[in-house]
Design a protein around this motif. Structure first.
Motif, PDB file in Angstrom:
ATOM      1  N   ARG B  18       0.805  -1.224   0.000  1.00  0.00           N
ATOM      2  CA  ARG B  18       0.000   0.000   0.000  1.00  0.00           C
ATOM      3  C   ARG B  18       0.838   1.275   0.000  1.00  0.00           C
ATOM      4  O   ARG B  18       0.425   2.288  -0.529  1.00  0.00           O
ATOM      5  CB  ARG B  18      -0.950   0.011   1.190  1.00  0.00           C
ATOM      6  CG  ARG B  18      -0.248   0.080   2.521  1.00  0.00           C
ATOM      7  CD  ARG B  18      -1.201  -0.181   3.679  1.00  0.00           C
ATOM      8  NE  ARG B  18      -0.477  -0.526   4.876  1.00  0.00           N
ATOM      9  CZ  ARG B  18       0.033   0.340   5.734  1.00  0.00           C
ATOM     10  NH1 ARG B  18      -0.092   1.638   5.526  1.00  0.00           N
ATOM     11  NH2 ARG B  18       0.697  -0.052   6.795  1.00  0.00           N
ATOM     12  N   ILE B  89      -9.893  -0.468   5.701  1.00  0.00           N
ATOM     13  CA  ILE B  89      -8.931   0.365   6.435  1.00  0.00           C
ATOM     14  C   ILE B  89      -7.652   0.512   5.609  1.00  0.00           C
ATOM     15  O   ILE B  89      -7.110   1.605   5.465  1.00  0.00           O
ATOM     16  CB  ILE B  89      -8.618  -0.245   7.821  1.00  0.00           C
ATOM     17  CG1 ILE B  89      -9.871  -0.276   8.691  1.00  0.00           C
ATOM     18  CG2 ILE B  89      -7.504   0.539   8.512  1.00  0.00           C
ATOM     19  CD1 ILE B  89      -9.659  -0.907  10.070  1.00  0.00           C
ATOM     20  N   LEU B  92      -8.266   2.920   2.751  1.00  0.00           N
ATOM     21  CA  LEU B  92      -8.368   4.320   3.177  1.00  0.00           C
ATOM     22  C   LEU B  92      -6.987   4.898   3.503  1.00  0.00           C
ATOM     23  O   LEU B  92      -6.671   6.021   3.133  1.00  0.00           O
ATOM     24  CB  LEU B  92      -9.258   4.422   4.409  1.00  0.00           C
ATOM     25  CG  LEU B  92     -10.715   4.725   4.147  1.00  0.00           C
ATOM     26  CD1 LEU B  92     -11.486   4.719   5.462  1.00  0.00           C
ATOM     27  CD2 LEU B  92     -10.880   6.098   3.479  1.00  0.00           C
ATOM     28  N   ARG B  93      -6.180   4.113   4.221  1.00  0.00           N
ATOM     29  CA  ARG B  93      -4.849   4.606   4.587  1.00  0.00           C
ATOM     30  C   ARG B  93      -3.960   4.750   3.362  1.00  0.00           C
ATOM     31  O   ARG B  93      -3.147   5.666   3.274  1.00  0.00           O
ATOM     32  CB  ARG B  93      -4.218   3.684   5.629  1.00  0.00           C
ATOM     33  CG  ARG B  93      -4.918   3.795   6.973  1.00  0.00           C
ATOM     34  CD  ARG B  93      -4.280   2.923   8.039  1.00  0.00           C
ATOM     35  NE  ARG B  93      -5.053   3.009   9.279  1.00  0.00           N
ATOM     36  CZ  ARG B  93      -5.060   2.086  10.235  1.00  0.00           C
ATOM     37  NH1 ARG B  93      -4.307   1.015  10.112  1.00  0.00           N
ATOM     38  NH2 ARG B  93      -5.791   2.249  11.315  1.00  0.00           N
ATOM     39  N   VAL B  96      -4.908   8.016   1.788  1.00  0.00           N
ATOM     40  CA  VAL B  96      -4.303   9.141   2.506  1.00  0.00           C
ATOM     41  C   VAL B  96      -2.809   9.216   2.184  1.00  0.00           C
ATOM     42  O   VAL B  96      -2.277  10.287   1.874  1.00  0.00           O
ATOM     43  CB  VAL B  96      -4.521   9.003   4.029  1.00  0.00           C
ATOM     44  CG1 VAL B  96      -3.624   9.974   4.795  1.00  0.00           C
ATOM     45  CG2 VAL B  96      -5.978   9.248   4.386  1.00  0.00           C
ATOM     46  N   GLY B  97      -2.142   8.061   2.247  1.00  0.00           N
ATOM     47  CA  GLY B  97      -0.694   8.042   2.006  1.00  0.00           C
ATOM     48  C   GLY B  97      -0.325   8.512   0.622  1.00  0.00           C
ATOM     49  O   GLY B  97       0.757   9.054   0.407  1.00  0.00           O
ATOM     50  N   ALA B  98      -1.246   8.314  -0.339  1.00  0.00           N
ATOM     51  CA  ALA B  98      -0.960   8.684  -1.725  1.00  0.00           C
ATOM     52  C   ALA B  98      -1.317  10.126  -2.043  1.00  0.00           C
ATOM     53  O   ALA B  98      -0.999  10.631  -3.115  1.00  0.00           O
ATOM     54  CB  ALA B  98      -1.719   7.748  -2.675  1.00  0.00           C
ATOM     55  N   ARG B  99      -1.976  10.814  -1.116  1.00  0.00           N
ATOM     56  CA  ARG B  99      -2.400  12.192  -1.400  1.00  0.00           C
ATOM     57  C   ARG B  99      -1.214  13.139  -1.331  1.00  0.00           C
ATOM     58  O   ARG B  99      -0.342  13.008  -0.485  1.00  0.00           O
ATOM     59  CB  ARG B  99      -3.488  12.640  -0.422  1.00  0.00           C
ATOM     60  CG  ARG B  99      -4.830  12.013  -0.746  1.00  0.00           C
ATOM     61  CD  ARG B  99      -5.952  12.646   0.011  1.00  0.00           C
ATOM     62  NE  ARG B  99      -6.654  13.644  -0.767  1.00  0.00           N
ATOM     63  CZ  ARG B  99      -7.393  13.401  -1.834  1.00  0.00           C
ATOM     64  NH1 ARG B  99      -7.508  12.191  -2.314  1.00  0.00           N
ATOM     65  NH2 ARG B  99      -8.019  14.376  -2.459  1.00  0.00           N
ATOM     66  N   TYR B 145     -14.160   8.830   9.688  1.00  0.00           N
ATOM     67  CA  TYR B 145     -12.988   8.553   8.847  1.00  0.00           C
ATOM     68  C   TYR B 145     -11.699   8.862   9.603  1.00  0.00           C
ATOM     69  O   TYR B 145     -10.698   8.150   9.459  1.00  0.00           O
ATOM     70  CB  TYR B 145     -13.053   9.368   7.545  1.00  0.00           C
ATOM     71  CG  TYR B 145     -13.968   8.781   6.495  1.00  0.00           C
ATOM     72  CD1 TYR B 145     -15.346   8.953   6.573  1.00  0.00           C
ATOM     73  CD2 TYR B 145     -13.474   8.042   5.434  1.00  0.00           C
ATOM     74  CE1 TYR B 145     -16.199   8.413   5.613  1.00  0.00           C
ATOM     75  CE2 TYR B 145     -14.312   7.500   4.466  1.00  0.00           C
ATOM     76  CZ  TYR B 145     -15.671   7.691   4.562  1.00  0.00           C
ATOM     77  OH  TYR B 145     -16.500   7.142   3.615  1.00  0.00           O
ATOM     78  N   HIS B 146     -11.698   9.939  10.381  1.00  0.00           N
ATOM     79  CA  HIS B 146     -10.516  10.280  11.188  1.00  0.00           C
ATOM     80  C   HIS B 146     -10.124   9.100  12.069  1.00  0.00           C
ATOM     81  O   HIS B 146      -8.959   8.699  12.126  1.00  0.00           O
ATOM     82  CB  HIS B 146     -10.798  11.515  12.050  1.00  0.00           C
ATOM     83  CG  HIS B 146      -9.759  11.745  13.103  1.00  0.00           C
ATOM     84  ND1 HIS B 146      -9.799  11.119  14.328  1.00  0.00           N
ATOM     85  CD2 HIS B 146      -8.625  12.494  13.101  1.00  0.00           C
ATOM     86  CE1 HIS B 146      -8.730  11.490  15.047  1.00  0.00           C
ATOM     87  NE2 HIS B 146      -8.013  12.321  14.322  1.00  0.00           N
ATOM     88  N   HIS B 147     -11.112   8.548  12.782  1.00  0.00           N
ATOM     89  CA  HIS B 147     -10.818   7.461  13.717  1.00  0.00           C
ATOM     90  C   HIS B 147     -10.272   6.243  12.994  1.00  0.00           C
ATOM     91  O   HIS B 147      -9.364   5.581  13.491  1.00  0.00           O
ATOM     92  CB  HIS B 147     -12.086   7.102  14.508  1.00  0.00           C
ATOM     93  CG  HIS B 147     -12.215   7.884  15.773  1.00  0.00           C
ATOM     94  ND1 HIS B 147     -11.837   9.208  15.875  1.00  0.00           N
ATOM     95  CD2 HIS B 147     -12.647   7.538  17.013  1.00  0.00           C
ATOM     96  CE1 HIS B 147     -12.043   9.626  17.123  1.00  0.00           C
ATOM     97  NE2 HIS B 147     -12.539   8.643  17.821  1.00  0.00           N
ATOM     98  N   VAL B 149      -8.637   6.057  10.024  1.00  0.00           N
ATOM     99  CA  VAL B 149      -7.285   6.187   9.465  1.00  0.00           C
ATOM    100  C   VAL B 149      -6.222   6.350  10.551  1.00  0.00           C
ATOM    101  O   VAL B 149      -5.088   5.902  10.382  1.00  0.00           O
ATOM    102  CB  VAL B 149      -7.149   7.300   8.390  1.00  0.00           C
ATOM    103  CG1 VAL B 149      -8.046   6.994   7.194  1.00  0.00           C
ATOM    104  CG2 VAL B 149      -7.395   8.679   8.944  1.00  0.00           C
ATOM    105  N   PHE B 150      -6.578   6.955  11.688  1.00  0.00           N
ATOM    106  CA  PHE B 150      -5.584   7.106  12.755  1.00  0.00           C
ATOM    107  C   PHE B 150      -5.564   5.909  13.713  1.00  0.00           C
ATOM    108  O   PHE B 150      -4.784   5.887  14.656  1.00  0.00           O
ATOM    109  CB  PHE B 150      -5.811   8.407  13.538  1.00  0.00           C
ATOM    110  CG  PHE B 150      -5.300   9.628  12.824  1.00  0.00           C
ATOM    111  CD1 PHE B 150      -3.957   9.979  12.896  1.00  0.00           C
ATOM    112  CD2 PHE B 150      -6.134  10.414  12.052  1.00  0.00           C
ATOM    113  CE1 PHE B 150      -3.477  11.096  12.226  1.00  0.00           C
ATOM    114  CE2 PHE B 150      -5.660  11.532  11.372  1.00  0.00           C
ATOM    115  CZ  PHE B 150      -4.322  11.872  11.469  1.00  0.00           C
TER     116      PHE B 150
END
Lengths: 177, 177
Positions: B18, B89, B92-93, B96-99, B145-147, B149-150
């Motif tokens: 990922r 999960i 989603l991560r 985020v990592g690719a943004r 979504y915050h919860h 990904v974190f």
């Protein structure tokens, strides 16, 4: 060793290795033994988290304006400004990308919880009606971090909207008393 | 080609790539030409986002329980269940990592906005007092979504708390009228 390792993580992340940084890479860049890094931090996930927390929650003064609306607005603005710096965004996304499973806790979150507790306790002592710590974390902190990691816009106006919303949740209480 | 590319992304992400998945890797796995992938999706970021949206918002029925509290609670539960699946999960991560940077928009967010608009419009037509679409997105969707990904805990109880909080913001309105 900590300073060298933090600097190495910062360099590697800012060079675009955020998605693939490893403990051996960090150790080589920092000029330390990988075994020492594993012994102290355990994993790249733990190390990235620690560096992110240090970078994200370092030396912000906690607001003390005399009212909960003033404190929360200033606090939300400080956080919004801080986590929208390009370097901070990279750290945060690296932290998310490195997370595995659902540890159930997040170091940044813990720091924000302590800060919220302090401001809300002071306001309650002054006799102000306040939302719960949980509500402040869920409705101010979570949306701010959500927006930054997913690439949505964050500015002062947005931060203040969130504060006004969470205070609206608690203003019903005095009317009902 | 889309099905093969989606499957290839899913395989690579679930194999632990990922943080480092690339267009050439996806193309090789899918048995297609990398140029075709670049032409259709532009970048690995866009491709990961599209796959994530397809995986995340595919075929959920929009609740229609007759009340806004019922609709929002059911909707939040569906989303919470969906995005806490291990495979989701990871997606989603990866997203985020690719943004990179702050595009100012996020495809998952747009889908949720349309769904919230529809439920709130129906409730307003029934004469219910409702929060704004913005408030539902900021105070229900963003924290969920915050919860995830974190790595913080998300369950039905958590999702329902968020809904109750956002409805508390709007219940002040009729009292003031």
């Amino acid at each position: 060793m900590q300073a060298a390792v933090y600097a190495a993580v910062g360099e590697l992340v800012s060079e675009g290795h955020r998605d693939s940084v490893t403990v051996p890479q960090v150790a080589e860049r920092a000029g330390v033994n990988p075994t020492s890094v594993y012994r102290r931090w355990g994993s790249i996930d733990a190390l990235l988290s620690e560096v992110a927390v240090a970078a994200l929650t370092g030396d912000e003064p906690l607001p003390d304006t005399g009212t909960i609306v003033g404190d929360l607005r200033e606090w939300a603005s400080i956080i919004a400004t801080d986590i929208t710096r390009p370097q901070r965004i990279v750290y945060l996304r690296a932290m998310v990308g490195a997370r595995v499973g659902t540890p159930g806790a997040c170091p940044c979150w813990d720091v924000r919880e302590q800060q919220a507790e302090l401001m809300l306790a002071r306001a309650a002592d002054r006799g102000e009606t306040v939302p719960s710590v949980r509500q402040v974390l869920e409705h101010v902190i979570a949306p701010l971090y959500h927006h930054v990691v997913f690439g949505l816009d964050v500015d002062d106006e947005y931060a203040h909207h969130l504060v006004d919303d969470v205070l609206a949740m608690s203003t019903r209480v005095p009317a009902g008393r």
